[in-house]
Design a protein around this motif. Structure first.
Motif, short mmCIF file in Angstrom:
data_model
loop_
_atom_site.label_atom_id
_atom_site.label_comp_id
_atom_site.label_asym_id
_atom_site.label_seq_id
_atom_site.Cartn_x
_atom_site.Cartn_y
_atom_site.Cartn_z
N PRO A 72 -12.28 55.05 13.75
CA PRO A 72 -11.64 56.29 13.28
C PRO A 72 -10.30 56.50 13.97
O PRO A 72 -10.10 56.10 15.12
N SER A 73 -9.37 57.15 13.28
CA SER A 73 -8.02 57.34 13.82
C SER A 73 -8.01 58.19 15.09
O SER A 73 -7.09 58.12 15.89
N THR A 74 -9.05 59.01 15.26
CA THR A 74 -9.10 59.88 16.44
C THR A 74 -9.68 59.17 17.67
O THR A 74 -9.72 59.75 18.75
N THR A 75 -10.11 57.93 17.49
CA THR A 75 -10.71 57.19 18.61
C THR A 75 -9.65 56.33 19.27
O THR A 75 -8.89 55.64 18.60
N ILE B 184 -13.45 52.25 25.62
CA ILE B 184 -12.31 51.58 24.98
C ILE B 184 -11.11 51.55 25.93
O ILE B 184 -10.70 52.58 26.46
N ALA B 185 -10.58 50.35 26.11
CA ALA B 185 -9.38 50.20 26.94
C ALA B 185 -8.13 50.03 26.09
O ALA B 185 -7.06 50.51 26.45
N LYS B 186 -8.26 49.33 24.95
CA LYS B 186 -7.10 49.10 24.09
C LYS B 186 -7.59 48.74 22.70
O LYS B 186 -8.55 47.99 22.54
N VAL B 187 -6.91 49.29 21.69
CA VAL B 187 -7.24 48.99 20.30
C VAL B 187 -6.09 48.19 19.70
O VAL B 187 -4.94 48.63 19.73
N GLY B 188 -6.41 47.01 19.18
CA GLY B 188 -5.39 46.18 18.57
C GLY B 188 -5.15 46.53 17.11
O GLY B 188 -5.70 47.49 16.58
N GLU B 189 -4.33 45.72 16.46
CA GLU B 189 -4.02 45.93 15.05
C GLU B 189 -5.11 45.32 14.18
O GLU B 189 -5.69 44.29 14.51
N ALA B 190 -5.38 45.97 13.07
CA ALA B 190 -6.34 45.44 12.11
C ALA B 190 -5.78 44.18 11.46
O ALA B 190 -4.58 44.07 11.22
N SER B 191 -6.66 43.22 11.20
CA SER B 191 -6.23 41.97 10.60
C SER B 191 -7.32 41.48 9.65
O SER B 191 -8.40 42.08 9.55
N THR B 192 -7.07 40.36 8.99
CA THR B 192 -8.03 39.77 8.08
C THR B 192 -8.64 38.54 8.75
O THR B 192 -7.91 37.64 9.21
N VAL C 275 -19.92 46.06 15.39
CA VAL C 275 -19.38 47.36 15.01
C VAL C 275 -19.44 48.28 16.24
O VAL C 275 -20.47 48.34 16.92
N LEU C 276 -18.34 48.99 16.48
CA LEU C 276 -18.30 49.98 17.54
C LEU C 276 -18.42 51.37 16.93
O LEU C 276 -17.69 51.72 16.02
N VAL C 277 -19.36 52.15 17.45
CA VAL C 277 -19.60 53.49 16.94
C VAL C 277 -19.24 54.49 18.02
O VAL C 277 -19.86 54.53 19.10
N PRO C 278 -18.20 55.33 17.80
CA PRO C 278 -17.82 56.33 18.80
C PRO C 278 -18.94 57.33 19.06
O PRO C 278 -19.66 57.73 18.13
N THR C 279 -19.10 57.73 20.31
CA THR C 279 -20.11 58.70 20.66
C THR C 279 -19.57 60.12 20.67
O THR C 279 -20.34 61.08 20.84
N GLY C 280 -18.26 60.27 20.56
CA GLY C 280 -17.66 61.61 20.61
C GLY C 280 -17.39 62.08 22.00
O GLY C 280 -17.03 63.25 22.21
#
Length: 224
Positions: free
Chosen positions: A137-140, A174-182, A215-220
């Protein structure tokens, strides 16, 4: 015939005005005294401001968001800013310990507190990069807690087939989120660097080696 001269009438002298008789000394004028007081106050205030501006010290400030376990000595993580001396709660320039890491999540622009630095060994977290199948999610973002799940591989049949999604580990940060790819198989994927507690490292690495989607699921929650 003698002529008598009349005496010229004497002009009566009017009394001098009161202002001519007595004037207040200039140095006793209240307007002058008030002006001198204002000038003195301005000079004193200016001197204090100059002295206060000179009495500063350089302290570290975060240039980016960080998660627990982030190497604070890495390039681009910290910068310096001039600050007035306070309680000594913040790390001054040149006082950052070698191998220092963040012990909690912090945001960009925050002064680096002494209480938020430690060593990687004491923290007990390991960095692992996961190639997850779904975008977050964009908020994560950096510093958020996530749970790791392994989805079954639809191409596997028989006894090795997985009956459903399995939770692999909880409380990853989460330490770093990369760019989405195929990915190679055509599905979308995102590289995410997470901090894994030492006691969950075997399960996480084992899941990476298995067939199936991660899959990573945010806990909030945010890491403290």
């Amino acid at each position: 015939m003698s002529t008598s001269r009349r005496a010229a009438p004497r002009r009566s002298q009017s009394p001098a005005p009161a202002s001519a008789r007595w004037r207040r000394p200039a140095w006793k004028d209240p307007r002058l005294s008030g002006g001198i007081a204002l000038v003195g106050a301005a000079v004193a205030l200016g001197g204090w401001a100059v002295a206060a501006a000179a009495d500063t010290t350089d302290v570290y400030v975060l240039s980016q968001d960080v998660a627990p376990g982030t190497d604070l000595t890495a390039d681009g993580v910290l910068t310096l800013v001039a600050s007035h001396p306070g309680t000594g709660a913040y790390v001054e320039a040149g006082s950052l310990p070698q191998g220092a890491v963040a012990t909690r999540s912090m945001t960009a622009g925050e002064l680096l507190p002494r209480s938020a630095i430690g060593s990687a060994q004491d923290l007990g977290l390991r960095a692992v990069v996961l190639d997850v199948a779904a975008t977050l999610p964009s908020t994560t973002g950096t510093g958020d807690y996530v749970d790791l799940w392994l989805l079954p591989d639809e191409g596997v049949r028989g006894d090795e087939a997985q009956s459903g999604a399995v939770m692999v580990a909880q409380g990853l940060v989460i330490a770093k989120v990369g760019e989405a790819s195929t990915g190679l198989l055509g599905g979308p994927s995102t590289g995410v660097e997470v901090r894994v507690p030492q006691d969950s490292l075997d399960e996480v690495l084992g899941a990476v080696a298995k067939d199936g989607a991660l899959v990573l699921v945010p806990t909030g929650q945010e890491a403290p």
